[in-house]
Write a protein that holds these residues in place. Structure first.
Motif, short mmCIF file in Angstrom:
data_model
loop_
_atom_site.label_atom_id
_atom_site.label_comp_id
_atom_site.label_asym_id
_atom_site.label_seq_id
_atom_site.Cartn_x
_atom_site.Cartn_y
_atom_site.Cartn_z
N GLY A 178 74.75 41.75 22.13
CA GLY A 178 76.03 41.11 21.89
C GLY A 178 75.89 39.73 21.26
O GLY A 178 76.88 39.04 21.04
N LYS A 179 74.64 39.31 20.98
CA LYS A 179 74.39 38.00 20.40
C LYS A 179 73.30 38.10 19.34
O LYS A 179 72.49 39.02 19.36
CB LYS A 179 73.93 37.01 21.49
N TYR A 180 73.29 37.13 18.42
CA TYR A 180 72.12 36.99 17.54
C TYR A 180 71.41 35.69 17.95
O TYR A 180 72.02 34.78 18.50
CB TYR A 180 72.51 37.01 16.06
N HIS A 181 70.12 35.62 17.66
CA HIS A 181 69.26 34.59 18.24
C HIS A 181 68.48 33.82 17.20
O HIS A 181 68.18 34.34 16.12
CB HIS A 181 68.29 35.24 19.23
N LEU A 182 68.12 32.58 17.55
CA LEU A 182 67.30 31.75 16.68
C LEU A 182 65.81 31.94 16.97
O LEU A 182 64.97 31.66 16.11
CB LEU A 182 67.66 30.27 16.86
N ALA A 207 78.06 46.02 14.39
CA ALA A 207 79.47 45.77 14.09
C ALA A 207 80.42 46.23 15.18
O ALA A 207 81.61 45.96 15.11
CB ALA A 207 79.84 46.45 12.78
N ASN A 208 79.93 46.94 16.19
CA ASN A 208 80.82 47.41 17.26
C ASN A 208 81.10 46.32 18.29
O ASN A 208 81.90 46.52 19.20
CB ASN A 208 80.20 48.63 17.97
N HIS A 209 80.47 45.16 18.15
CA HIS A 209 80.68 44.09 19.13
C HIS A 209 81.70 43.09 18.61
O HIS A 209 81.46 42.39 17.64
CB HIS A 209 79.37 43.37 19.43
N SER A 210 82.84 43.00 19.27
CA SER A 210 83.90 42.11 18.81
C SER A 210 83.59 40.64 19.09
O SER A 210 84.14 39.75 18.45
CB SER A 210 85.23 42.48 19.50
N ASP A 211 82.71 40.36 20.05
CA ASP A 211 82.38 38.97 20.39
C ASP A 211 80.96 38.62 19.98
O ASP A 211 80.34 37.73 20.55
CB ASP A 211 82.56 38.75 21.89
N PHE A 212 80.44 39.28 18.97
CA PHE A 212 79.07 39.06 18.51
C PHE A 212 78.95 37.69 17.86
O PHE A 212 79.59 37.41 16.84
CB PHE A 212 78.71 40.16 17.50
N ASP A 213 78.15 36.80 18.45
CA ASP A 213 77.99 35.46 17.90
C ASP A 213 76.65 34.87 18.33
O ASP A 213 75.80 35.57 18.90
CB ASP A 213 79.15 34.56 18.34
N LEU A 214 76.45 33.59 18.06
CA LEU A 214 75.17 32.94 18.30
C LEU A 214 74.89 32.79 19.79
O LEU A 214 75.77 32.40 20.57
CB LEU A 214 75.16 31.57 17.63
#
Length: 265
Positions: A178-182, A207-214
């Motif tokens: 649900g997140k992308y990472h550094l 793309a199925n995650h509506s709250d996908f963020d950093l």
């Protein structure tokens, strides 16, 4: 993002997938409208023949209508994660983001009106069918609403945030995350299969995650390493966003001015 690409853009693969999802969504919505037409037809047939309109055909078609609308909205929202609209035109942005809600009303409101305004139907039948159709409309409307809509501007800001922190448009993510990472070794993904790509590629991959963020853990770790506070970071991102969304002709005028100054020198 490169110097020639300041505004976030989806990958070609993401645009292709988004188009497919939108096509299937439209077909499902058309199927829902057809289901509603047949529900109205069976409702009127029952009423005109003196039978109870509360029957398996009408109720079954209402349920089918709901399933088709809900499925169409799911695919439409997924397509917007892959290839989001711009917020520059507020009306078009709202319509594209919340089209599922609009279609929910299109697919149920005429049926509800037919049920509640027909003078040949008794009050009990109206209450039963009206309640069923009303609940279906409510479920379809909530399911079609996007409470965290994606946009080009939002994704641009996310990309600028990553570049402001790391100097490059490169993140790590997992297909089920649900997140992308550094950081590739972030403990939240260390036991998962990690993928590396741009912010655009990350959004396309999950793309199925509506709250996908950093990932906030990665963000705070990087800020601590670089010794910057939230205010400094936000100001840097703000400047990058303003530069990214500046009108194209402004950039041209700036370039022409710089060239004129060089010639004069």
């Amino acid at each position: 993002m490169s110097e020639t690409q300041k505004v976030w853009k989806p990958t070609e693969e993401a645009k292709s997938q988004a188009t497919q999802f939108r096509l299937f969504a439209v077909l499902l919505w058309l199927g829902a409208i057809v289901a509603q037409i047949f529900a109205i037809r069976f409702f009127l047939q029952a009423v005109n023949s003196g039978e109870s309109p509360v029957n398996a055909w009408v109720i079954g078609l209402i349920v089918l209508d709901l399933v088709l609308v809900f499925a169409g909205s799911f695919l439409w929202k997924k397509s917007n994660r892959l290839n989001p609209p711009s917020e520059q035109n507020k009306f078009l942005f709202y319509m594209q983001s919340q089209l599922g809600v609009v279609l929910a009303f299109v697919a149920f409101l005429p049926l509800i009106i037919f049920i509640l305004t027909n003078k040949k139907v008794d009050g009990k039948s109206k209450a039963i069918l009206g309640s069923i159709a009303g609940v279906a409309l409510l479920i379809a409307g909530i399911g079609g609403a996007d409470f965290n809509p994606a946009s080009v501007e939002k994704y641009t800001e996310e990309t600028n945030m990553v570049e402001a922190l790391t100097g490059a448009n490169s993140v790590y993510y997992t297909k089920g995350g649900g997140k992308y990472h550094l950081y590739e070794d972030c403990y939240t993904i260390k036991n998962s299969e990690r993928l590396n790509g741009t912010v655009a590629e990350a959004h396309a991959g999950v793309a199925n995650h509506s709250d996908f963020d950093l990932c906030e853990i990665c963000k705070k770790k990087k800020m601590k390493e670089d010794g910057i506070d939230a205010e400094t970071l936000n100001e840097k991102v703000k400047q990058m966003n303003e530069k990214a969304t500046a009108p194209a002709n402004e950039s041209v005028e700036t370039l022409e001015t710089e060239e004129t100054q060089k010639d004069a020198a």
